[in-house]
Design an enzyme around this catalytic site. Sequence first.
Site, PDB file in Angstrom:
ATOM      1  CB  CYS A 105       8.270  -0.728  -5.956  1.00 25.17           C
ATOM      2  SG  CYS A 105       7.785  -1.648  -4.495  1.00 25.17           S
ATOM      3  CG  HIS A 106       6.510   1.898  -1.962  1.00 26.49           C
ATOM      4  ND1 HIS A 106       6.787   0.546  -1.957  1.00 26.49           N
ATOM      5  CD2 HIS A 106       5.504   2.070  -1.080  1.00 26.49           C
ATOM      6  CE1 HIS A 106       5.979  -0.062  -1.093  1.00 26.49           C
ATOM      7  NE2 HIS A 106       5.194   0.844  -0.552  1.00 26.49           N
TER       8      HIS A 106
END
Length: 181
Positions: free
Chosen positions: A113-114
Site C-alpha cells: 500500500c503506502h
Amino acid sequence: MADRLNGRRIAILAADGVERVELVRPREALREEGASTDLVSLSEGEIQSMNGDIEPSERFAVDRVVSEAKVEDYDALVVPGGTVNPDNLRLDADAVGFVRDFVAAGKPVAAICHGPWILVEADVVRGRTVTSYPSIRTDIRNAGGVVVDEEVVTDHGVTTSRNPDDLPAFCERIVREFAQG
C-alpha cells in the site's frame, strides 16, 4: 502449521497509523509458517493501528525500538501501509537506515500500500519494478522506480503490493520469498 519459515526471524516495521489488516494478516501468515516476528517501531510501548486512515483500531505492543534493532538479527522485513504509518517512518533516520541496510544486505523486504514510501526515502526503488497505492506512484517514479499496477511484484528481493485487497497474493509471495531468503 506449516514449517517453511521455521527458525526465521522477521521484523515488521510499523508506527502509529499503520493499517491494521496490513499488519495482522502478513504477521499471521508468517507465524503460520513457523516464523517468529518482532514489531519494530520508533519508540517503546504500543502503536495505534487504524481501519482506513480514519477509524482507530487495536493497539499493538512494540517488541523492539528501531534505533536498537540490527539487520543481522532478522532474516526479512515487512513494512505495512496506512497513509500515516510510512509517513511517520520516513521521517525517522533510524527507520530509513534500517530499510536501506536490509536491502544492502540482500535480505528480502516487503511493503504494501503506502509502505513503499519508506523504500523511496531509503533510495532503494531506483531501477526496480514496484507497485503501490496509486497516490504514491509519482514519488516512486521520481525516485527512479518503474511503476506497474499489479497485485504483487518482486524485483531483486523487494516485494510490493497495492492495497489490502492484494493481501492474499502478498502474503503468499512473502512466505515464498522469505523461505528462499
